[in-house]
Design a protein around this motif. Structure first.
Motif, short mmCIF file in Angstrom:
data_model
loop_
_atom_site.label_atom_id
_atom_site.label_comp_id
_atom_site.label_asym_id
_atom_site.label_seq_id
_atom_site.Cartn_x
_atom_site.Cartn_y
_atom_site.Cartn_z
N UNK A 145 0.84 -1.20 0.00
CA UNK A 145 0.00 0.00 0.00
C UNK A 145 0.88 1.25 0.00
N UNK A 146 1.93 1.23 0.83
CA UNK A 146 2.83 2.39 0.86
C UNK A 146 3.49 2.58 -0.50
N UNK A 147 3.92 1.48 -1.11
CA UNK A 147 4.55 1.57 -2.42
C UNK A 147 3.59 2.17 -3.44
N UNK A 148 2.35 1.69 -3.45
CA UNK A 148 1.35 2.25 -4.38
C UNK A 148 1.14 3.73 -4.11
N UNK A 149 1.00 4.09 -2.83
CA UNK A 149 0.76 5.48 -2.47
C UNK A 149 1.93 6.36 -2.90
N UNK A 150 3.16 5.91 -2.62
CA UNK A 150 4.35 6.69 -2.99
C UNK A 150 4.47 6.82 -4.50
N UNK A 151 4.25 5.72 -5.22
CA UNK A 151 4.35 5.73 -6.68
C UNK A 151 3.31 6.68 -7.27
N UNK A 152 2.08 6.57 -6.79
CA UNK A 152 1.01 7.46 -7.28
C UNK A 152 1.39 8.91 -7.04
N UNK A 153 1.87 9.23 -5.86
CA UNK A 153 2.22 10.61 -5.52
C UNK A 153 3.35 11.13 -6.42
N UNK A 154 4.39 10.31 -6.63
CA UNK A 154 5.52 10.73 -7.45
C UNK A 154 5.09 11.01 -8.89
N UNK A 155 4.29 10.10 -9.45
CA UNK A 155 3.87 10.27 -10.84
C UNK A 155 2.91 11.44 -10.99
N UNK A 156 1.99 11.59 -10.04
CA UNK A 156 1.07 12.73 -10.13
C UNK A 156 1.81 14.05 -9.99
N UNK A 157 2.85 14.09 -9.17
CA UNK A 157 3.65 15.32 -9.07
C UNK A 157 4.31 15.63 -10.41
N UNK A 158 4.82 14.61 -11.09
CA UNK A 158 5.42 14.82 -12.42
C UNK A 158 4.36 15.31 -13.40
N UNK A 159 3.15 14.73 -13.34
CA UNK A 159 2.08 15.16 -14.25
C UNK A 159 1.66 16.60 -13.96
N UNK A 160 1.58 16.95 -12.67
CA UNK A 160 1.20 18.33 -12.31
C UNK A 160 2.23 19.35 -12.78
N UNK A 161 3.48 18.93 -12.97
CA UNK A 161 4.53 19.85 -13.41
C UNK A 161 4.42 20.18 -14.89
N UNK A 162 3.65 19.42 -15.64
CA UNK A 162 3.42 19.77 -17.05
C UNK A 162 2.66 21.09 -17.09
N UNK A 163 3.10 22.01 -17.93
CA UNK A 163 2.39 23.29 -18.04
C UNK A 163 1.07 23.06 -18.79
N UNK A 164 0.11 23.97 -18.63
CA UNK A 164 -1.13 23.84 -19.40
C UNK A 164 -0.87 23.72 -20.91
N UNK A 165 0.12 24.44 -21.42
CA UNK A 165 0.45 24.38 -22.84
C UNK A 165 0.99 23.00 -23.22
#
Length: 192
Positions: free
Chosen positions: A8-28
């Motif tokens: 569960x921790x691994x899934x949570x950490x992985x999800x958080x890391x990937x979502x942070x990378x996705x959030x860093x994409x600019x709207x453009x």
């Protein structure tokens, strides 16, 4: 109190890391990458053959589906969207994305009106997610809505994701249901 195990921790950490990378994409960047994904989705044989498509209405930094939904409706496809009802997804066919969809649970766009639909009458499901691997395994956002829905669906499934959401391996549990294809801005991943 529930104690979280390593998986569960691994899934949570992985999800958080990937979502942070996705959030860093600019709207453009998201718009440009979404256009590339759309260019691959619409000619796809499964999409061309589908009379009815279950889309998701994008939220925050997801691959943007609003224009895809409008285009699919304009091309004569029946479009179905999910709505959170308790611990399940209720499905509704919409006629007009802009008139029939409004912010719902967690402010996620969902049908405000529409005709109830049955998953057994859907020709293709477009699946959202946070993290994917090349074997079609996915991590959603933790509620398990799509795993429940996909467990009862034998038809084609296609996930839309940015390349930053693809990882070498997603940890899976017995109830997790993989998708059959993943489209990113760079490629179409055919799951074996």
């Amino acid at each position: 109190m529930k104690i979280r195990g390593p998986r569960v921790l691994l899934k949570t950490d992985l999800r958080q890391q990937v979502l942070e990378a996705r959030f860093k994409l600019t709207p453009q960047e998201r718009k440009a990458k979404t256009r590339e994904i759309e260019k691959k989705l619409f000619p796809l044989q499964e999409f061309q053959a589908a009379a009815s498509v279950l889309f998701y209405a994008s939220f925050r930094s997801e691959v943007e589906t609003g224009d895809m939904i409008r285009r699919a409706l304009a091309e004569g496809k029946r479009v179905v969207l999910p709505k959170v009802k308790g611990k399940e997804l209720a499905l509704f066919e919409i006629a007009d994305f802009d008139a029939d969809v409004a912010p719902g649970t967690w402010d996620i766009p969902e049908p405000a009106r529409g005709v109830p639909a049955d998953v057994r009458n859907i020709d293709l499901i477009i699946v959202p997610g946070a993290v994917f691997d090349e074997r079609g395994n996915r991590l959603g956002y933790g509620a398990g809505f799509y795993d429940k829905l996909l467990s009862a669906y034998p038809g084609p499934t296609v996930a839309l994701a940015f390349e930053v959401q693809i990882v070498p391996e997603v940890p899976v549990a017995e109830h997790d249901v993989p998708v059959k294809k993943i489209i990113t801005e760079r490629r179409i991943i055919e799951v074996k």
